[in-house]
Motif scaffolding. Structure first.
Motif, short mmCIF file in Angstrom:
data_model
loop_
_atom_site.label_atom_id
_atom_site.label_comp_id
_atom_site.label_asym_id
_atom_site.label_seq_id
_atom_site.Cartn_x
_atom_site.Cartn_y
_atom_site.Cartn_z
N THR A 1 -31.00 3.32 -60.53
CA THR A 1 -30.94 3.53 -59.09
C THR A 1 -29.48 3.62 -58.65
N ILE A 2 -29.15 4.72 -57.98
CA ILE A 2 -27.79 4.89 -57.45
C ILE A 2 -27.80 4.50 -55.98
N SER A 3 -26.72 3.85 -55.55
CA SER A 3 -26.58 3.48 -54.15
C SER A 3 -25.11 3.45 -53.81
N GLY A 4 -24.84 3.48 -52.51
CA GLY A 4 -23.46 3.46 -52.07
C GLY A 4 -23.30 2.62 -50.82
N ASP A 5 -22.12 2.09 -50.63
CA ASP A 5 -21.79 1.30 -49.45
C ASP A 5 -20.48 1.86 -48.91
N SER A 6 -20.57 2.67 -47.84
CA SER A 6 -19.37 3.32 -47.31
C SER A 6 -18.40 2.30 -46.72
N TYR B 1 -22.66 2.29 -56.67
CA TYR B 1 -23.30 1.41 -57.65
C TYR B 1 -24.32 2.19 -58.48
N LEU B 2 -24.57 1.66 -59.67
CA LEU B 2 -25.65 2.19 -60.50
C LEU B 2 -26.37 1.00 -61.12
N GLN B 3 -27.58 0.75 -60.63
CA GLN B 3 -28.43 -0.29 -61.20
C GLN B 3 -29.20 0.32 -62.35
#
Length: 120
Positions: free
Chosen positions: A64-69, A75-77
């Motif tokens: 799962t890819i996610s980002g926090d601007s 991130y890559l879980q």
């Protein structure tokens, strides 16, 4: 110029989980994770664009890819890790939007990479 620094790699038994992080000097709308195993081409793993996510078939359902601007972080879980996930993982930013997200030619900026090793 965007500076990218990856962290979170390590060694893990198959079936385990790791979370990779990428700290960016500037958070762009398109960002991605790539990986490169010894003797193989660098391949796109996942990408994110304004919350829309994209995955390679080999990791779909496990990563799962996610980002926090606000934190300028990507991130890559990675769950259910397999030995074939062993590679150097790279963060990428600055898409040219020419070749498709999974093509390394599409990305202007790269981190130095973080090693992930999965043993059976």
């Amino acid at each position: 110029q965007v500076e990218l620094v990856e962290s979170g790699g390590g060694s893990m038994q198959a079936g385990g989980s790791l979370r990779l992080s990428c700290a960016a000097s500037f958070f762009t709308s398109w960002m991605a994770w790539f990986r490169q195993a010894p003797g193989k081409e660098r391949e796109g793993v996942a990408a994110i664009n304004y919350g829309q996510t994209y995955y390679s078939d080999s990791v779909k359902g496990r990563f799962t890819i996610s980002g926090d601007s606000n934190k300028k972080s990507l991130y890559l879980q990675m769950n259910s890790l397999k030995p074939e996930d062993t590679a150097m993982y790279y963060c990428a930013a600055g898409s040219r939007a020419l070749y498709g997200w999974s093509d390394r030619r599409d990305w202007r900026y790269w981190g130095q990479g973080t090693q992930v090793t999965v043993s059976s």
